[in-house]
Design an enzyme around this catalytic site. Structure first.
Site, PDB file in Angstrom:
ATOM      1  N   GLU A 123       0.841  -1.202   0.000  1.00  0.00           N
ATOM      2  CA  GLU A 123       0.000   0.000   0.000  1.00  0.00           C
ATOM      3  C   GLU A 123       0.877   1.252   0.000  1.00  0.00           C
ATOM      4  OE1 GLU A 123      -2.558  -0.311   3.404  1.00  0.00           O
ATOM      5  OE2 GLU A 123      -3.098  -2.379   2.929  1.00  0.00           O
ATOM      6  N   LYS A 125       1.928   4.747   1.769  1.00  0.00           N
ATOM      7  CA  LYS A 125       1.880   5.311   3.114  1.00  0.00           C
ATOM      8  C   LYS A 125       1.574   6.798   2.982  1.00  0.00           C
ATOM      9  CE  LYS A 125       4.152   5.299   7.606  1.00  0.00           C
ATOM     10  NZ  LYS A 125       3.740   6.619   7.975  1.00  0.00           N
ATOM     11  N   ASP A 127       0.764  10.519   3.877  1.00  0.00           N
ATOM     12  CA  ASP A 127       1.293  11.350   4.945  1.00  0.00           C
ATOM     13  C   ASP A 127       0.226  12.330   5.424  1.00  0.00           C
ATOM     14  OD1 ASP A 127       3.121  12.170   6.721  1.00  0.00           O
ATOM     15  OD2 ASP A 127       4.406  13.232   5.302  1.00  0.00           O
ATOM     16  N   TYR A 235      -7.294   2.301   4.726  1.00  0.00           N
ATOM     17  CA  TYR A 235      -6.271   1.263   4.570  1.00  0.00           C
ATOM     18  C   TYR A 235      -6.542   0.045   5.441  1.00  0.00           C
ATOM     19  CZ  TYR A 235      -4.278   4.046   8.413  1.00  0.00           C
ATOM     20  OH  TYR A 235      -4.086   4.748   9.561  1.00  0.00           O
ATOM     21  N   LYS A 332      10.143   3.329   4.416  1.00  0.00           N
ATOM     22  CA  LYS A 332      10.142   4.788   4.248  1.00  0.00           C
ATOM     23  C   LYS A 332      10.997   5.206   3.057  1.00  0.00           C
ATOM     24  CE  LYS A 332       8.182   7.013   7.808  1.00  0.00           C
ATOM     25  NZ  LYS A 332       8.865   7.668   8.755  1.00  0.00           N
ATOM     26  N   CYS A 426      26.602  45.899  -4.961  1.00  0.00           N
ATOM     27  CA  CYS A 426      26.571  44.627  -5.669  1.00  0.00           C
ATOM     28  C   CYS A 426      27.870  43.856  -5.381  1.00  0.00           C
ATOM     29  CB  CYS A 426      26.439  44.887  -7.164  1.00  0.00           C
ATOM     30  SG  CYS A 426      26.693  43.407  -8.159  1.00  0.00           S
ATOM     31  N   CYS A 429      29.892  43.828  -8.964  1.00  0.00           N
ATOM     32  CA  CYS A 429      30.439  45.007  -9.648  1.00  0.00           C
ATOM     33  C   CYS A 429      30.530  46.233  -8.758  1.00  0.00           C
ATOM     34  CB  CYS A 429      29.600  45.336 -10.882  1.00  0.00           C
ATOM     35  SG  CYS A 429      27.993  46.027 -10.475  1.00  0.00           S
ATOM     36  N   CYS A 456      20.784  45.127  -8.512  1.00  0.00           N
ATOM     37  CA  CYS A 456      22.020  45.832  -8.764  1.00  0.00           C
ATOM     38  C   CYS A 456      21.727  46.758  -9.933  1.00  0.00           C
ATOM     39  CB  CYS A 456      23.113  44.823  -9.140  1.00  0.00           C
ATOM     40  SG  CYS A 456      24.419  45.536 -10.140  1.00  0.00           S
ATOM     41  N   CYS A 462      27.693  45.267 -15.085  1.00  0.00           N
ATOM     42  CA  CYS A 462      27.932  44.266 -14.034  1.00  0.00           C
ATOM     43  C   CYS A 462      28.208  42.933 -14.717  1.00  0.00           C
ATOM     44  CB  CYS A 462      26.701  44.163 -13.129  1.00  0.00           C
ATOM     45  SG  CYS A 462      26.807  42.821 -11.942  1.00  0.00           S
TER      46      CYS A 462
HETATM   47  S1  IVH Z   1      -1.600   0.657   8.755  1.00  0.00           S
HETATM   48  C1  IVH Z   1      -1.834  -1.635  12.316  1.00  0.00           C
HETATM   49  N1  IVH Z   1      -1.506   1.545   6.312  1.00  0.00           N
HETATM   50  O1  IVH Z   1       1.067   5.628   9.062  1.00  0.00           O
HETATM   51  C2  IVH Z   1      -1.269  -0.768  11.267  1.00  0.00           C
HETATM   52  N2  IVH Z   1      -1.003   3.053   8.078  1.00  0.00           N
HETATM   53  O2  IVH Z   1       3.310   5.197  10.825  1.00  0.00           O
HETATM   54  C3  IVH Z   1      -1.678   0.623  11.436  1.00  0.00           C
HETATM   55  N3  IVH Z   1      -0.505   5.343   7.334  1.00  0.00           N
HETATM   56  O3  IVH Z   1      -0.777   5.766  12.041  1.00  0.00           O
HETATM   57  C4  IVH Z   1      -1.421   1.476  10.296  1.00  0.00           C
HETATM   58  N4  IVH Z   1      -0.785   4.967   5.187  1.00  0.00           N
HETATM   59  O4  IVH Z   1      -1.492   7.225  10.064  1.00  0.00           O
HETATM   60  C5  IVH Z   1      -1.346   1.857   7.611  1.00  0.00           C
HETATM   61  N5  IVH Z   1      -1.509   2.230   4.086  1.00  0.00           N
HETATM   62  C6  IVH Z   1      -1.346   2.510   5.385  1.00  0.00           C
HETATM   63  C7  IVH Z   1      -1.005   3.808   5.827  1.00  0.00           C
HETATM   64  C8  IVH Z   1      -0.828   4.036   7.189  1.00  0.00           C
HETATM   65  C9  IVH Z   1      -0.500   5.867   6.121  1.00  0.00           C
HETATM   66  C10 IVH Z   1      -0.171   6.072   8.570  1.00  0.00           C
HETATM   67  C11 IVH Z   1      -1.152   5.920   9.686  1.00  0.00           C
HETATM   68  C12 IVH Z   1      -0.380   5.270  10.796  1.00  0.00           C
HETATM   69  C13 IVH Z   1       1.022   5.672  10.463  1.00  0.00           C
HETATM   70  C14 IVH Z   1       2.028   4.718  11.048  1.00  0.00           C
END
Ligand code: IVH
Length: 797
Positions: A123, A125, A127, A235, A332, A426, A429, A456, A462
């Site tokens: 999946e 992640k 932010d 998720y 990450k 400047c 120059c 300048c 210059c």
């Molecule tokens: S699973 C039991 N899946 O990342 C697992 N988290 O660093 C719980 N997050 O608190 C999280 N995308 O806010 C999961 N595809 C994803 C995610 C995800 C973002 C965030 C979420 C979690 C944090 C953990």
């Protein structure tokens, strides 16, 4: 205390302080990468010295206390976090650990251990911030933030305003009670708008989309949350009343949630096609690489990918630790933000003389690249950041963008940090450095205000400006002289072989062959390239001159509308503002560029002794004559309380500027209401205003304009008599440019749709005007169709 105990205590204090800033104050003090590093250092030390682990260590709890202004809610199941891996080795170790535990629990066979034994659901992640949504009998009853993992805050009121969160589940088959887990986040485009708004209002913008999303969700006023266009992606699930109602794989669960109206973005995305199930760590790595390569093109921020053991049965065998599950891990991406020290601020001089501050940093690796310089944009930005030399700063590098200084870590300011000051002279120059002034006109008067750019004043005397000017002059989209690299130009300037673009055309073979990297063939080639550049189009030539604020688009507009260099050179600022996309500011830049003696000499030399012959010069365009009407001119004078409508009435009644100036009061009163009539009188009572108006009129006439002919010109054009409306965002050209093009074809461009509207051009985001067009049956074109239509009339987009 031992060294380890000492360091552990330091790390705990520091992490606690960051946690407090992050969760309670919502003001992160260091980038995530820095936090992660400290956390991992602590984890590693505690693993080495288990006797030093205490229950209050940050590694032993899930987060910090939530702020108390929203109602607290206890989670039925803790909302866990995720462990991180940063490298292939760490990922392999994670996979092997899972395999070991699963084979011990007899969930996989021991003799088959190796890559590709476990299937992982891969999946993104996202932010943002984690939330839990409670659905009872398919209805959304509550939404809660993650908080500290066991107690969160009730944000139901705000969540209901998020369009991507279904208030009622679609389809059927959902369990009676279903807790959905997911991430709320702010799309990057929305974040960028929010930053621009904050900066315009002089407020402090959010540091990144995640802070913006979190700051927004903590708002108590749902309308603010609604206006910020927060989005949601699911998720997984938390508590379910009937597990058997759900599939036995995470990937299948996501697909099912998606059919119930809960967006799992990548399930349906064209880029991903579906949820990705990978065999073993190598399959995970393929996914990681694929996502990393598209990271910059996603509409939201992600900070990595997540791998989850796909089979729910295997997940339960693996179980969880206090803080995170054993069956999932976040891989990450290299952090985009890092902290480092600002060693110095130097000032660079650009092509137009702009003196810009550049941060010289202690080198630090950001997202895989060593960074030692970052842009500070201008002195306003320096002031906004409150930055001092010696400060610890957060820098960010995203995609191809130049690294930026995001913020200052004030707690770490050394006592000898020194303020940043713009140099008076400047650095290249020695000419004076002056703050630019912005020209604004309101109520008929021009006023000046301080701009954020310092320049300048040395212009081409210059060396920095001269080098940049020549680099620009010869560039591909300008005069297109191949074989003249930046280094060569620097050498030519340093050795005083050229002092202006005109000198390029006087270069001799003997001079070129003496340059670094030049031999007989390349010298002759360069001479030929210079010779071949002598017949540029007018637009290219104007662009090549490097007038501040005049890019390719504006150069084309100038060339197309005025169609001769002589007219462009002499045009008054007000006359230039007749052209699409040219505001007063740019008009003044153009005008003062051509008034400069040195520039005049260089241009004369280019066209005279250097033998340049401009192509595509000709008659003033129909586009210009159609726009430059008497009504338009009166409107542009900005007479107080006289708008375009009143200006048009004056033009129709009096027919010429003389008519307006000499018109008798009764006539004036019959044409306009008293207040406006008086304003016109008062305006022209000023000798300066009258003089300026006459000068503009005279110039328009010199350019071949005849007020009388204005109607006839328009009549001959293909869209004469038609009214068009532009709405929504146009992506290929700006609305002003589109307007100019329509007007050049004789159409009028109006601001609202009526039965008389001939056609509406609607871009993304079009709203009520598009709806009105639909109701009235007015023809609607999207931008692509509009461009086709323009092409049919021989006008390029
Ligand atoms: S699973 C039991 N899946 O990342 C697992 N988290 O660093 C719980 N997050 O608190 C999280 N995308 O806010 C999961 N595809 C994803 C995610 C995800 C973002 C965030 C979420 C979690 C944090 C953990």
């Amino acid at each position: 205390m031992t060294d380890a105990a000492q360091r552990i205590s330091e790390l705990r204090n520091e992490l606690d302080a960051h946690n407090y800033r992050y969760y309670v104050l919502d003001e992160p003090s260091v980038p995530d990468a820095e936090y992660d590093r400290l956390f991992r250092e602590l984890q590693a030390l505690e693993a080495e010295h288990p006797e030093l682990v205490t229950p209050d260590s940050p590694t032993q709890r899930v987060g910090a206390k939530p702020a108390s202004s929203l109602a607290e809610v206890k989670h039925l199941q803790p909302m866990l976090s995720l462990g991180n891996v940063f490298s292939t080795e760490e990922l392999i170790a994670f996979d092997q650990k899972c395999q070991g535990l699963l084979s011990a629990g007899e969930a996989i066979s021991l003799d088959l251990l190796g890559d590709a034994q476990i299937e992982y659901c891969c999946e993104l992640k996202l932010d943002g911030l984690a939330i839990s949504l409670f659905y009872e009998k398919g209805l959304l009853v509550r939404a809660v933030t993650r908080g500290d993992g066991s107690v969160g805050e009730d944000i139901s009121h705000g969540i209901r305003t998020i369009k991507t969160v279904p208030l009622r589940l679609m389809g059927q088959g959902w369990p009676e009670v279903l807790e959905v887990r997911g991430e709320v986040f702010m799309p990057i485009s929305v974040f960028d708008e929010l930053v621009a708004e904050a900066v315009a209002k002089g407020e402090k913008p959010f540091a990144n989309p995640r802070n913006a999303a979190s700051g927004t969700m903590r708002q108590l006023d749902p309308s603010i949350i609604h206006s910020r266009k927060i989005s949601f992606c699911t998720y997984g699930v938390g508590y379910v009343s009937d597990e058997a109602a759900l599939p036995v794989r995470q990937s299948e669960r996501l697909k099912l949630l998606h059919t119930w109206g809960l967006p799992a973005w990548w399930v349906a995305s064209k880029k991903f096609k579906s949820v990705h199930v990978a065999a073993g760590y190598s399959g995970c790595l393929d996914f990681y690489r694929k996502v990393e390569s598209m990271r910059d093109s996603l509409p939201f921020e992600i900070d990595g990918v997540v791998y989850k053991v796909d089979e729910i049965h295997q997940q339960s065998v693996l179980g969880s630790r206090a803080r995170e599950p054993r069956w999932a891990v976040a891989h990450k991406f290299p952090a985009r933000e890092e902290v480092t020290t600002l060693r110095d601020v130097e000032f660079q001089v650009g092509r137009t003389g702009a003196v810009t501050p550049v941060a010289r940093l202690k080198p630090v690796k950001v997202a895989g690249v060593m960074v030692s310089n970052a842009t500070l944009h201008n002195m306003d930005e320096v002031e906004r950041l409150g930055i001092r030399k010696g400060d610890t700063v957060v820098i960010r590098r995203a995609g191809d963008v130049i690294p930026q200084v995001m913020s200052v870590v004030l707690d770490q300011r050394p006592s000898d940090a020194t303020p940043v000051q713009i140099p008076k002279e400047c650095p290249v120059c020695g000419s004076a450095v002056e703050r630019t002034q912005l020209v604004k006109r309101s109520k008929g008067k021009e006023s000046l205000s301080d701009g954020s750019v310092y320049r300048c004043v040395g212009r081409l005397s210059c060396q920095a400006q001269l080098k940049q000017a020549i680099i620009h002059f010869v560039s591909r989209r300008a005069m297109d002289i191949e074989g003249l690299g930046d280094k060569t130009i620097e050498q030519l300037v340093d050795e005083k072989l050229i002092g202006s673009p005109a000198d390029l055309y006087k270069l001799q073979y003997e001079q070129i062959i003496g340059l670094e990297g030049f031999a007989e063939v390349s010298s002759n080639k360069l001479l030929k390239a210079i010779e071949d550049s002598k017949r540029p189009t007018l637009a290219r030539f104007i662009y090549a001159l490097g007038i501040p604020d005049v890019g390719e688009e504006t150069a084309k507009v100038l060339a197309r509308s005025l169609a001769s260099l002589a007219r462009v050179r002499t045009a008054l600022p007000e006359v230039l503002t007749y052209l699409p996309d040219i505001g007063l500011e740019v008009a003044h830049e153009i005008h003062s560029f051509f008034e400069d003696d040195h520039n005049e000499q260089v241009i004369d030399a280019l066209l005279g002794e250097c033998g340049l012959q401009l192509q595509e010069e000709g008659e003033l365009s129909a586009e210009f004559t159609a726009i430059a009407t008497l009504g338009g001119m009166l409107d542009k004078l900005n007479i107080p309380s006289v708008g375009p409508g009143a200006a048009q009435k004056l033009a129709e009644r009096f027919g010429s500027l003389d008519g307006v100036l000499g018109g008798d009061w009764l006539d004036m009163r019959q044409t306009l209401p008293e207040k406006q009539a008086k304003a016109v009188r008062e305006f022209f009572d000023s000798a300066e205003n009258a003089r300026r108006a006459r000068a503009i009129e005279q110039q328009l006439r010199e350019f071949g304009m005849h007020w009388e002919s204005e109607k006839k010109v328009a009549e001959g054009l293909p869209l004469a008599g038609q009214t068009w409306v532009l709405t929504g965002t146009l992506e290929v050209m700006s609305r002003d440019v589109a307007k100019g093009k329509l007007e050049s074809l004789g159409a009028k461009v109006a601001g609202s749709v009526s039965a008389k509207t001939h056609c509406v051009v609607a871009g993304p985001g079009a709203g009520s005007k598009l709806a009105k067009a639909g109701e009235l049956g007015v023809k609607v074109l999207d931008e692509a169709q509009f461009i086709d239509q323009l092409k049919a009339y021989g006008i390029d987009a």
